[in-house]
Design a protein around this motif. Structure first.
Motif, PDB file in Angstrom:
ATOM      1  N   GLY A 145       0.803  -0.922   0.419  1.00 33.21           N
ATOM      2  CA  GLY A 145       0.144   0.048   0.001  1.00 33.21           C
ATOM      3  C   GLY A 145       1.069   1.177  -0.278  1.00 33.21           C
ATOM      4  O   GLY A 145       1.776   1.441  -0.310  1.00 33.21           O
ATOM      5  N   PRO A 146       0.111   2.421  -0.349  1.00 36.02           N
ATOM      6  CA  PRO A 146       0.676   3.584   0.367  1.00 36.02           C
ATOM      7  C   PRO A 146       1.062   3.966   0.445  1.00 36.02           C
ATOM      8  O   PRO A 146       0.952   3.760   2.149  1.00 36.02           O
ATOM      9  N   GLY A 198       2.458  -2.806   7.068  1.00 37.12           N
ATOM     10  CA  GLY A 198       3.732  -2.350   7.160  1.00 37.12           C
ATOM     11  C   GLY A 198       3.402  -1.423   6.675  1.00 37.12           C
ATOM     12  O   GLY A 198       5.331  -0.691   5.672  1.00 37.12           O
ATOM     13  N   ASN A 199       3.084  -0.503   6.046  1.00 37.56           N
ATOM     14  CA  ASN A 199       3.045   0.706   5.769  1.00 37.56           C
ATOM     15  C   ASN A 199       2.615   1.944   5.890  1.00 37.56           C
ATOM     16  O   ASN A 199       3.031   3.216   5.189  1.00 37.56           O
ATOM     17  N   ALA A 200       2.746   1.855   7.249  1.00 37.23           N
ATOM     18  CA  ALA A 200       3.212   2.402   8.345  1.00 37.23           C
ATOM     19  C   ALA A 200       4.795   3.248   8.687  1.00 37.23           C
ATOM     20  O   ALA A 200       5.053   2.488   8.919  1.00 37.23           O
ATOM     21  N   HIS A 201       4.500   4.421   8.381  1.00 36.35           N
ATOM     22  CA  HIS A 201       6.331   5.159   8.825  1.00 36.35           C
ATOM     23  C   HIS A 201       5.721   5.716   9.831  1.00 36.35           C
ATOM     24  O   HIS A 201       4.786   7.187  10.049  1.00 36.35           O
ATOM     25  N   VAL A 234       7.212  -1.230   2.919  1.00 37.01           N
ATOM     26  CA  VAL A 234       8.108  -0.900   1.150  1.00 37.01           C
ATOM     27  C   VAL A 234       9.298  -0.990   0.662  1.00 37.01           C
ATOM     28  O   VAL A 234      10.331  -0.795   2.224  1.00 37.01           O
ATOM     29  N   LYS A 235       9.234  -1.579  -0.181  1.00 39.51           N
ATOM     30  CA  LYS A 235      10.312  -1.973  -0.874  1.00 39.51           C
ATOM     31  C   LYS A 235      11.660  -0.556  -0.547  1.00 39.51           C
ATOM     32  O   LYS A 235      11.147   0.603  -1.364  1.00 39.51           O
TER      33      LYS A 235
END
Length: 241
Positions: free
Chosen positions: A135-136, A157-160, A207-208
């Motif tokens: 996801g974004p 996993g897309n949470a910074h 996020v890659k």
């Protein structure tokens, strides 16, 4: 190469800290062409529900209304359920007639708002964005241990995740006239509530190439919107929530 975050979500704690310091404009430092500011329905509810009696809640409400469009209020599955339950509980506590109805009907009393409801609504929103994993990348600005001390794998996993103090330090780095400590001190002086000063910066783990947020902060906006008011302690640090 690290991917730039595209969505910024402030939690209730940072909104309250910035409202206490009369510095909510900090959130507008993100480049509007690159980043969408999002406040979840539950965070908005928690942060503004007492606006009729608390000055800080009114400040947040006014800020969100003034910048509608720049800041989007997003409904979440969890938030809609939690807000509905919270309103039922409020009516129950305020109405003897309703309490009598529950009693005569042998219905259990409704429960108060669960702790970390705002954080759970953010989790819900970020998770809902994952159509094709991860996801974004989303930036969550937080002060609560729900985010800052979460165990690996507990968050999408897309949470910074960054802390309020980390955001303010970056703003000071880009615009030295802006003083992070002044904002945090102003928040504390407002009514004695000590904001979380922990420095946390945890990239989105799935996020890659990782995720980055500081490149989306517009230094020009910092100069025009934040430093022109001078020391944030100078304004509105009187009574309130």
């Amino acid at each position: 190469m690290a991917e730039k975050i595209r969505i910024v979500l402030p939690d209730t704690g940072p909104l309250i800290t910035l409202a206490h310091a009369n510095a909510l404009e900090v959130l507008l430092a993100f480049d509007a062409q690159q980043v969408q500011l999002v406040v979840t329905d539950m965070v908005e509810f928690e942060a503004t529900r007492h606006r009729s009696t608390r000055e800080d809640a009114q400040r947040i409400s006014d800020f969100l209304e003034k910048h509608a469009g720049r800041i989007v209020i997003e409904k979440t599955v969890f938030g809609q359920m939690a807000i509905s339950a919270a309103r039922i509980y409020e009516r129950y506590t305020e109405s003897q007639q309703l309490r009598d109805f529950y009693a005569t009907s042998n219905m259990p009393a409704p429960s108060p708002l669960a702790p970390n409801s705002g954080e759970l609504s953010i989790n819900s929103y970020v998770s809902e964005l994952i159509g094709q994993p991860p996801g974004p990348p989303c930036l969550v600005i937080a002060e609560d241990d729900f985010f800052l001390r979460a165990t690996p794998g507990a968050l999408p996993g897309n949470a910074h995740i960054i802390s309020t103090a980390t955001l303010l330090a970056k703003l000071e780095e880009l615009a030295p006239r802006f003083k992070a400590r002044d904002v945090l001190d102003a928040a504390r002086h407002y009514k004695g509530r000590e904001p979380n000063r922990a420095t946390v910066d945890s990239p989105a783990p799935k996020v890659k190439g990782g995720s980055t947020w500081d490149a989306t902060v517009a230094a020009a906006q910092l100069t025009t919107k934040l430093t022109k008011k001078g020391n944030p302690r100078m304004k509105g640090s009187g009574s309130g929530s």
